[in-house]
Design a protein around this motif. Structure first.
Motif: not given
Length: 168
Positions: A90-97, A99-111
């Motif tokens: 898990i990487e948190e960056a500003g308004e986003h989280v 999820a790093q899985f198997d070479g994918q970087r899956i973006p989510f809104l922090r909220g």
């Protein structure tokens, strides 16, 4: 018929309509396989074993009904990401989280994301999370004569997982 003597163990089942939460998740099967993001309307039940304390009752189990409903509200309407998975970072960056899985970087809104201290977003882990939270106040459990709790979480009819813990 005589009354149950003090000290007898009784099982109280709590399975109320409002013991539920809706959440999105994905289950991680291994380092390279996971489900797609999807959601469920989860339902929670608890069996509480307790000693009869007199007056024909164990304890005021409304306390635990309210606690389970409050815990359901904590999980309701979130995308749940596990923080203890060996396969997910898990990487948190500003308004986003992310999820790093198997070479994918899956973006989510922090909220939209709830980071939960579990190994995987599964029924088994949700049941364990509820169980640990219900068992936090050992003093109250002793005072209420509670000897064990089993929590069962359902993702739909006919599909559930339960975890059980005994208390001294």
């Amino acid at each position: 018929m005589s009354a149950a003597p003090m000290g007898d163990v009784v099982t109280i089942r709590l399975a109320k309509e409002n013991m539920k939460f809706s959440a999105a998740h994905f289950t991680i099967f291994n380092a390279t396989e996971r489900e797609r993001l999807h959601g469920h309307n989860f339902r929670v039940e608890a069996d509480i074993e307790a000693r009869m304390l007199g007056n024909g009752m164990c304890f005021d189990y409304g306390i635990y009904k309210d606690r389970i409903v409050a815990l359901c509200r904590e999980l309701n309407e979130w995308t749940i990401l596990p923080t203890r998975s060996p396969h997910l970072r898990i990487e948190e960056a500003g308004e986003h989280v992310y999820a790093q899985f198997d070479g994918q970087r899956i973006p989510f809104l922090r909220g939209d994301v709830l980071l939960l201290p579990i190994e995987n977003a599964t029924l088994e882990e949700f049941a364990h999370w509820f169980l640990l939270r219900l068992g936090e106040d050992r003093e109250a459990l002793r005072a209420h004569g509670i000897t064990a709790i089993e929590v069962r979480v359902f993702s739909g009819p006919g599909q559930s997982a339960g975890r059980r813990m005994g208390f001294d």
